[in-house]
Write an enzyme that holds these catalytic residues in place. Structure first.
Site, PDB file in Angstrom:
ATOM      1  N   THR A 188      39.275 -11.076 -63.009  1.00 21.56           N
ATOM      2  CA  THR A 188      40.151 -11.381 -62.110  1.00 21.56           C
ATOM      3  C   THR A 188      41.599 -11.233 -62.753  1.00 21.56           C
ATOM      4  O   THR A 188      41.716 -11.167 -64.172  1.00 21.56           O
ATOM      5  CB  THR A 188      40.273 -12.686 -61.592  1.00 21.56           C
ATOM      6  OG1 THR A 188      40.281 -13.840 -62.549  1.00 21.56           O
ATOM      7  CG2 THR A 188      38.817 -13.034 -60.780  1.00 21.56           C
ATOM      8  N   GLU A 237      33.324 -15.700 -62.293  1.00 20.53           N
ATOM      9  CA  GLU A 237      33.746 -14.034 -62.164  1.00 20.53           C
ATOM     10  C   GLU A 237      32.258 -13.263 -62.247  1.00 20.53           C
ATOM     11  O   GLU A 237      32.003 -12.421 -61.480  1.00 20.53           O
ATOM     12  CB  GLU A 237      34.544 -13.698 -63.178  1.00 20.53           C
ATOM     13  CG  GLU A 237      36.040 -14.319 -62.872  1.00 20.53           C
ATOM     14  CD  GLU A 237      36.872 -13.943 -64.137  1.00 20.53           C
ATOM     15  OE1 GLU A 237      38.162 -13.966 -64.133  1.00 20.53           O
ATOM     16  OE2 GLU A 237      36.237 -13.785 -65.404  1.00 20.53           O
ATOM     17  N   LYS A 259      48.392  -8.902 -64.214  1.00 19.59           N
ATOM     18  CA  LYS A 259      48.504  -9.682 -65.367  1.00 19.59           C
ATOM     19  C   LYS A 259      47.348 -10.284 -65.743  1.00 19.59           C
ATOM     20  O   LYS A 259      46.740 -11.040 -64.580  1.00 19.59           O
ATOM     21  CB  LYS A 259      49.571 -10.759 -64.925  1.00 19.59           C
ATOM     22  CG  LYS A 259      49.803 -11.739 -66.055  1.00 19.59           C
ATOM     23  CD  LYS A 259      51.192 -12.758 -65.597  1.00 19.59           C
ATOM     24  CE  LYS A 259      51.488 -13.792 -66.359  1.00 19.59           C
ATOM     25  NZ  LYS A 259      50.417 -14.933 -66.138  1.00 19.59           N
ATOM     26  N   ASP A 260      46.717 -10.623 -66.803  1.00 20.86           N
ATOM     27  CA  ASP A 260      45.499 -11.158 -67.082  1.00 20.86           C
ATOM     28  C   ASP A 260      45.479 -11.754 -68.621  1.00 20.86           C
ATOM     29  O   ASP A 260      46.820 -11.668 -69.280  1.00 20.86           O
ATOM     30  CB  ASP A 260      44.489 -10.450 -66.882  1.00 20.86           C
ATOM     31  CG  ASP A 260      44.027  -9.595 -68.201  1.00 20.86           C
ATOM     32  OD1 ASP A 260      44.850  -9.304 -69.010  1.00 20.86           O
ATOM     33  OD2 ASP A 260      42.735  -9.193 -68.418  1.00 20.86           O
ATOM     34  N   MET A 261      44.376 -12.378 -69.043  1.00 22.79           N
ATOM     35  CA  MET A 261      44.577 -13.145 -70.368  1.00 22.79           C
ATOM     36  C   MET A 261      43.371 -12.455 -71.387  1.00 22.79           C
ATOM     37  O   MET A 261      43.178 -13.208 -72.211  1.00 22.79           O
ATOM     38  CB  MET A 261      44.086 -14.602 -69.939  1.00 22.79           C
ATOM     39  CG  MET A 261      45.222 -15.364 -69.148  1.00 22.79           C
ATOM     40  SD  MET A 261      44.801 -17.000 -68.688  1.00 22.79           S
ATOM     41  CE  MET A 261      44.780 -17.733 -70.225  1.00 22.79           C
ATOM     42  N   GLU A 262      42.752 -11.167 -71.020  1.00 23.09           N
ATOM     43  CA  GLU A 262      41.702 -10.662 -71.914  1.00 23.09           C
ATOM     44  C   GLU A 262      42.057  -9.287 -72.214  1.00 23.09           C
ATOM     45  O   GLU A 262      41.873  -8.866 -73.139  1.00 23.09           O
ATOM     46  CB  GLU A 262      40.570 -11.092 -71.132  1.00 23.09           C
ATOM     47  CG  GLU A 262      40.078 -12.601 -71.391  1.00 23.09           C
ATOM     48  CD  GLU A 262      40.262 -13.018 -69.979  1.00 23.09           C
ATOM     49  OE1 GLU A 262      40.717 -12.395 -69.096  1.00 23.09           O
ATOM     50  OE2 GLU A 262      40.190 -14.551 -69.898  1.00 23.09           O
ATOM     51  N   ASP A 318      45.658 -13.555 -57.440  1.00 20.61           N
ATOM     52  CA  ASP A 318      46.703 -14.324 -57.366  1.00 20.61           C
ATOM     53  C   ASP A 318      47.913 -13.363 -57.131  1.00 20.61           C
ATOM     54  O   ASP A 318      48.016 -12.554 -57.889  1.00 20.61           O
ATOM     55  CB  ASP A 318      46.959 -15.625 -57.810  1.00 20.61           C
ATOM     56  CG  ASP A 318      46.888 -15.321 -59.381  1.00 20.61           C
ATOM     57  OD1 ASP A 318      45.806 -15.314 -60.020  1.00 20.61           O
ATOM     58  OD2 ASP A 318      47.894 -14.867 -60.262  1.00 20.61           O
TER      59      ASP A 318
HETATM   60  N1  SAH Z   1      42.416 -22.455 -63.608  1.00 18.45           N
HETATM   61  C1  SAH Z   1      41.360 -21.768 -64.066  1.00 18.45           C
HETATM   62  C2  SAH Z   1      41.651 -21.030 -65.222  1.00 18.45           C
HETATM   63  C3  SAH Z   1      41.865 -19.833 -64.781  1.00 18.45           C
HETATM   64  S1  SAH Z   1      42.330 -18.755 -66.167  1.00 18.45           S
HETATM   65  C4  SAH Z   1      40.226 -22.748 -64.370  1.00 18.45           C
HETATM   66  O1  SAH Z   1      40.656 -24.016 -64.640  1.00 18.45           O
HETATM   67  O2  SAH Z   1      38.882 -22.258 -64.402  1.00 18.45           O
HETATM   68  C5  SAH Z   1      42.496 -17.384 -65.258  1.00 18.45           C
HETATM   69  C6  SAH Z   1      41.551 -16.433 -65.426  1.00 18.45           C
HETATM   70  O3  SAH Z   1      41.668 -15.453 -64.693  1.00 18.45           O
HETATM   71  C7  SAH Z   1      41.600 -15.655 -66.890  1.00 18.45           C
HETATM   72  O4  SAH Z   1      40.372 -15.080 -67.368  1.00 18.45           O
HETATM   73  C8  SAH Z   1      42.655 -14.195 -66.367  1.00 18.45           C
HETATM   74  O5  SAH Z   1      42.239 -13.357 -67.029  1.00 18.45           O
HETATM   75  C9  SAH Z   1      42.400 -14.260 -65.110  1.00 18.45           C
HETATM   76  N2  SAH Z   1      43.824 -14.590 -64.200  1.00 18.45           N
HETATM   77  C10 SAH Z   1      43.774 -14.510 -63.002  1.00 18.45           C
HETATM   78  N3  SAH Z   1      45.030 -14.530 -62.410  1.00 18.45           N
HETATM   79  C11 SAH Z   1      45.938 -14.735 -63.859  1.00 18.45           C
HETATM   80  C12 SAH Z   1      47.320 -14.686 -63.917  1.00 18.45           C
HETATM   81  N4  SAH Z   1      48.013 -14.874 -62.830  1.00 18.45           N
HETATM   82  N5  SAH Z   1      47.786 -14.690 -64.943  1.00 18.45           N
HETATM   83  C13 SAH Z   1      47.032 -14.376 -66.300  1.00 18.45           C
HETATM   84  N6  SAH Z   1      45.563 -14.476 -65.767  1.00 18.45           N
HETATM   85  C14 SAH Z   1      45.203 -14.392 -64.661  1.00 18.45           C
END
Ligand code: SAH
Length: 234
Positions: A91, A13, A174-177, A200
């Site tokens: 992302t 990213e 929707k994200d993870m941070e 996505d």
């Molecule tokens: N599959 C990837 C991991 C991606 S995790 C790998 O193996 O490298 C997803 C990352 O993108 C996280 O940092 C999160 O913040 C963001 N993200 C993107 N799309 C997401 C979604 N649909 N739900 C949650 N986080 C998402």
């Protein structure tokens, strides 16, 4: 002049931003000998810029996505790099029913969590930890983009319980941070701007992980462009 910290989860990213700032060739520093976060420092547009990525997991050799590493990066940026303006760039998944599109970049006016379900009075709201980020509106105008509500959890997929909370909070992203970073910067009252690019469509027909990889490059390129524009407007 500000000390701006850009907190990013994945190296991929950050790559377009590092290229644009011409620091991609620099060897990244570490925040300490035990931690995998990578730090790049430069000056741009009169500001000191620190870019912190979460680095690689020492056990699983993948990127340290998710809330725990993001909290460490943010705290380090504040305490060690004296950040007085935090940008979380990354992302996110997007809901097309709320207008999301692949590669579209948003600022975030509200962060919430969807996977901290604590059904006890007071703890419920603590779990959701709704934070508002008023600066998002002006920066969105300046960058000619829209603002969104983002919901954070530590899973890439979405359980039915997550979905209910995301829906009740009207989240577009929707994200993870994000919400975890917001929790840290809220403790210190440091202005925080979130810039998120859609990889996505959560409510679309393609599996999230396939769509994520197919669009990661495009989303990160768009993110890098808006990041440079943003720093030039601070
Ligand atoms: N599959 C990837 C991991 C991606 S995790 C790998 O193996 O490298 C997803 C990352 O993108 C996280 O940092 C999160 O913040 C963001 N993200 C993107 N799309 C997401 C979604 N649909 N739900 C949650 N986080 C998402």
């Amino acid at each position: 002049m500000k000390n701006i910290a850009v907190i990013m989860a994945m190296d991929s990213e950050a790559a377009p931003l590092l290229n644009k700032l011409e620091i991609n060739h620099k060897i990244a520093g570490k925040i300490d000998e035990h931690l995998p976060m990578k730090v790049y420092k430069t000056k741009y547009h009169g500001h000191n810029i620190s870019i912190v990525t979460s680095g690689e997991c020492k056990r699983n050799k993948v990127q340290n996505v998710g809330t725990a590493p993001a909290v460490i990066s943010t705290l380090t940026a504040i305490k060690d790099f004296k950040a007085d303006f935090i940008i979380n760039a990354g992302t996110a998944g997007g809901f097309k029913k709320r207008g999301a599109d692949i590669g579209k970049v948003y600022t975030v006016d509200t962060t919430v969590f969807h996977d901290r379900r604590i059904p006890i009075p007071g703890y419920q709201e603590y779990g959701t930890y709704r934070s508002e980020h008023k600066i998002a509106t002006d920066y969105a105008k300046a960058l000619n983009i829209e603002t969104a509500i983002i919901s954070t959890g530590d899973s890439l997929d979405m359980s039915p319980e997550d979905e209910k909370l995301i829906e009740s909070n009207l989240a577009l992203l929707k994200d993870m941070e994000a919400a975890a970073i917001a929790w840290v910067t809220d403790q210190y009252s440091i202005p925080t701007l979130f810039l998120k690019s859609v990889t996505d469509i959560v409510d679309g027909e393609h599996p999230t992980e396939e769509e994520f990889f197919a669009n990661l490059k495009l989303a990160s390129e768009n993110l890098g462009e808006k990041l440079i524009e943003l720093i030039e407007k601070i």
